[in-house]
Design a protein around this motif. Structure first.
Motif, short mmCIF file in Angstrom:
data_model
loop_
_atom_site.label_atom_id
_atom_site.label_comp_id
_atom_site.label_asym_id
_atom_site.label_seq_id
_atom_site.Cartn_x
_atom_site.Cartn_y
_atom_site.Cartn_z
N THR A 1 0.81 -1.22 0.00
CA THR A 1 0.00 0.00 0.00
C THR A 1 0.84 1.27 0.00
O THR A 1 0.30 2.36 -0.17
CB THR A 1 -0.94 0.03 1.22
OG1 THR A 1 -0.15 -0.05 2.40
CG2 THR A 1 -1.93 -1.10 1.18
N SER B 1 -5.97 -6.88 -5.08
CA SER B 1 -6.12 -5.42 -5.06
C SER B 1 -7.48 -5.09 -4.48
O SER B 1 -8.49 -5.62 -4.93
CB SER B 1 -6.01 -4.85 -6.47
OG SER B 1 -4.76 -5.12 -7.02
N THR C 1 -8.56 -1.78 -4.08
CA THR C 1 -9.03 -0.46 -4.50
C THR C 1 -9.48 -0.52 -5.95
O THR C 1 -8.84 -1.17 -6.78
CB THR C 1 -7.92 0.60 -4.37
OG1 THR C 1 -6.76 0.13 -5.05
CG2 THR C 1 -7.58 0.89 -2.94
N LEU D 1 -5.94 3.31 -11.43
CA LEU D 1 -4.59 2.75 -11.30
C LEU D 1 -4.61 1.26 -11.60
O LEU D 1 -3.70 0.73 -12.23
CB LEU D 1 -4.04 2.98 -9.89
CG LEU D 1 -3.64 4.40 -9.51
CD1 LEU D 1 -3.23 4.46 -8.04
CD2 LEU D 1 -2.50 4.89 -10.38
N THR D 2 -5.65 0.57 -11.15
CA THR D 2 -5.74 -0.87 -11.42
C THR D 2 -6.43 -1.15 -12.74
O THR D 2 -5.96 -1.96 -13.52
CB THR D 2 -6.47 -1.60 -10.29
OG1 THR D 2 -7.71 -0.96 -10.02
CG2 THR D 2 -5.65 -1.65 -9.03
N THR E 1 -9.38 -5.09 -10.22
CA THR E 1 -9.53 -5.21 -8.78
C THR E 1 -9.81 -6.67 -8.47
O THR E 1 -10.37 -7.38 -9.28
CB THR E 1 -10.69 -4.33 -8.29
OG1 THR E 1 -10.42 -2.99 -8.69
CG2 THR E 1 -10.84 -4.37 -6.79
N TYR F 1 -3.63 3.31 -3.78
CA TYR F 1 -3.69 1.89 -4.09
C TYR F 1 -3.54 1.09 -2.80
O TYR F 1 -2.74 1.45 -1.94
CB TYR F 1 -2.57 1.48 -5.06
CG TYR F 1 -2.55 -0.01 -5.28
CD1 TYR F 1 -3.47 -0.61 -6.10
CD2 TYR F 1 -1.64 -0.82 -4.61
CE1 TYR F 1 -3.49 -1.97 -6.28
CE2 TYR F 1 -1.64 -2.18 -4.78
CZ TYR F 1 -2.58 -2.76 -5.62
OH TYR F 1 -2.61 -4.12 -5.77
#
Length: 192
Positions: A57, A96, A98, A102-103, A143, A181
């Motif tokens: 993180t 993941s 979040t 970003l993902t 995610t 993240y």
């Protein structure tokens, strides 16, 4: 006491003893401990150690040409099997938690390397598929859970798997600024 009640009582005691014995056996053949941030899971056949924790993180580096020397966020997992054990499959996975671009935008990249040393990896130079020592490389593109690497033959010698994470400068844009993240690495092994 009649014969049916006596047989029922004996059967009940025998089943209870079998239940206790089975629970004790299961507890003795799998044990997990946490010592100073190192997470260890041991079974009768496979040993998996999370060297340095599992969480990623923290802020990731933004890199345009990722190499072993300029990526600072590394998660190390070590694994091996007992020499008398049959082979097993090792899975290194990332979860993941979040749901940001970003993902979903494949901005976060990863590479998996290995070594028999806890202090240096077999990877040299670039952290892309096909580069020296890189077992697998890719992007965190959703995610939830993704498999970073798997091998169907867990070695009998303790092997360290180095998992590098970074933000790809080529796909990072102003829309990603301020996004966070959260994710963690976990490993599992199954006997073949």
């Amino acid at each position: 006491m009649d014969k049916k009640k006596l047989i029922g009582t004996i059967l009940g005691i025998a089943l209870f003893a079998a239940l206790i014995a089975g629970a004790t056996f299961a507890w003795l053949t799998f044990n997990a401990t946490i010592v100073n941030g190192t997470y260890n899971a041991t079974s009768e056949n496979f040993v998996i150690n999370y060297a340095g924790g599992t969480d990623i993180t923290q802020i990731l580096d933004i890199e345009s040409a990722p190499t072993v020397s300029n990526i600072t966020k590394v998660v190390k997992v070590s694994a091996y099997r007992d020499t008398t054990s049959s082979t097993g499959t090792l899975y290194l996975k990332l979860t993941s938690s979040t749901a940001t671009s970003l993902t979903t935008g494949s901005v976060i990249k990863y590479a998996v390397c290995s070594a028999t040393s806890s202090t240096s990896t077999n990877c040299t130079g670039s952290l892309t598929n096909g580069s020296a020592g890189v077992l697998n490389a890719g992007a965190v593109n959703k995610t939830g859970e993704i498999t970073l690497y798997s091998t169907s033959n867990i070695p009998t010698e303790q092997t360290y798997y180095w998992i590098y994470f970074w933000i790809d400068a080529a796909t990072f844009t102003n829309t990603h600024l301020g996004q966070s993240y959260a994710g963690y690495v976990h490993a599992s092994a199954t006997q073949n």
